[in-house]
Design a protein around this motif. Structure first.
Motif, PDB file in Angstrom:
ATOM      1  N   GLN A   1      68.360   0.889 -34.951  1.00 26.52           N
ATOM      2  CA  GLN A   1      68.911   0.103 -33.838  1.00 26.52           C
ATOM      3  C   GLN A   1      70.323   0.582 -33.487  1.00 26.52           C
ATOM      4  O   GLN A   1      70.639   0.800 -32.319  1.00 26.52           O
ATOM      5  CB  GLN A   1      68.935  -1.389 -34.191  1.00 26.52           C
ATOM      6  N   ALA A   2      71.151   0.774 -34.493  1.00 26.48           N
ATOM      7  CA  ALA A   2      72.523   1.251 -34.254  1.00 26.48           C
ATOM      8  C   ALA A   2      72.510   2.650 -33.648  1.00 26.48           C
ATOM      9  O   ALA A   2      73.299   2.950 -32.740  1.00 26.48           O
ATOM     10  CB  ALA A   2      73.325   1.240 -35.560  1.00 26.48           C
ATOM     11  N   TRP A   3      71.627   3.520 -34.139  1.00 27.20           N
ATOM     12  CA  TRP A   3      71.511   4.862 -33.577  1.00 27.20           C
ATOM     13  C   TRP A   3      71.142   4.778 -32.101  1.00 27.20           C
ATOM     14  O   TRP A   3      71.777   5.418 -31.262  1.00 27.20           O
ATOM     15  CB  TRP A   3      70.453   5.663 -34.353  1.00 27.20           C
TER      16      TRP A   3
ATOM     17  N   TRP B   1      71.033   9.022 -39.492  1.00 27.92           N
ATOM     18  CA  TRP B   1      71.483   7.902 -38.659  1.00 27.92           C
ATOM     19  C   TRP B   1      70.287   7.192 -38.026  1.00 27.92           C
ATOM     20  O   TRP B   1      70.169   5.961 -38.115  1.00 27.92           O
ATOM     21  CB  TRP B   1      72.425   8.461 -37.607  1.00 27.92           C
TER      22      TRP B   1
ATOM     23  N   THR C   1      69.444   3.569 -39.752  1.00 29.98           N
ATOM     24  CA  THR C   1      69.925   2.486 -38.885  1.00 29.98           C
ATOM     25  C   THR C   1      69.402   2.710 -37.464  1.00 29.98           C
ATOM     26  O   THR C   1      70.178   3.012 -36.545  1.00 29.98           O
ATOM     27  CB  THR C   1      71.464   2.406 -38.892  1.00 29.98           C
TER      28      THR C   1
ATOM     29  N   GLU D   1      71.519   2.344 -29.964  1.00 24.78           N
ATOM     30  CA  GLU D   1      72.546   1.714 -29.126  1.00 24.78           C
ATOM     31  C   GLU D   1      73.787   2.577 -28.934  1.00 24.78           C
ATOM     32  O   GLU D   1      74.527   2.378 -27.962  1.00 24.78           O
ATOM     33  CB  GLU D   1      72.948   0.366 -29.724  1.00 24.78           C
ATOM     34  N   SER D   2      74.034   3.545 -29.835  1.00 17.51           N
ATOM     35  CA  SER D   2      75.308   4.258 -29.740  1.00 17.51           C
ATOM     36  C   SER D   2      75.220   5.782 -29.814  1.00 17.51           C
ATOM     37  O   SER D   2      76.249   6.435 -29.922  1.00 17.51           O
ATOM     38  CB  SER D   2      76.257   3.751 -30.817  1.00 17.51           C
TER      39      SER D   2
END
Length: 154
Positions: A43-45, A37, A41, A47-48
């Motif tokens: 940025q996605a990792w 993760w 990804t 942010e979440s």
């Protein structure tokens, strides 16, 4: 053989090969998930993470793609080592080296987060402490000797 040369291990806690394998698989699969993760990804990792509607990283400061990707690569490397060890749970040296490496990481990782819980909600504090503590205990357990007579089939 024990260090005393008698061939007898001192009584105390020990793990069976099956338990070692389960603990290694848990660490390896979690590391594989986090690593994939974060690397694929970042940025996605960031942010979440850790998921499930929780967001633990943005409160720590701005996203750094290089750092996030490096964290992903680190976890993927540890996942590789850990899953190889899971395939050889009776190899005490491999299992203990894997456990020791995880223990060093998890001790420092846990210590950092426990010093910085003030930025999280009470629920996030509890989840941080429980999850980090669990991985610290799993890492330490891998340092225990193999229970006498414990074997596993592949």
């Amino acid at each position: 053989m024990s260090r005393s040369g008698t061939g007898h291990r001192a009584p105390g806690p020990a793990l069976g090969a099956g338990t070692r394998r389960v603990l290694l698989v848990v660490l390896g699969v979690v590391a594989l998930g986090i690593g994939g993760w974060a690397y694929l990804t970042p940025q996605a990792w960031y942010e979440s993470f850790p998921g499930f509607g929780l967001r633990w990283l943005p409160v720590l400061g701005p996203h750094n793609q290089h750092l996030s990707s490096d964290i992903g690569a680190f976890y993927l490397g540890f996942a590789t080592l850990t899953l190889i060890a899971a395939g050889r749970p009776t190899d005490t040296t491999l299992v203990r080296v894997t456990g020791a490496a995880w223990l060093v990481f998890n001790a420092f990782h846990t210590a950092y987060h426990l010093r910085h819980l003030d930025m999280y909600s009470a629920t996030d504090n509890l989840l941080n402490a429980v999850s980090l503590g669990a991985f610290l205990l799993i890492s330490a357990a891998l340092l225990l000797p193999l229970r006498r007579g414990s074997t596993t089939t592949r």
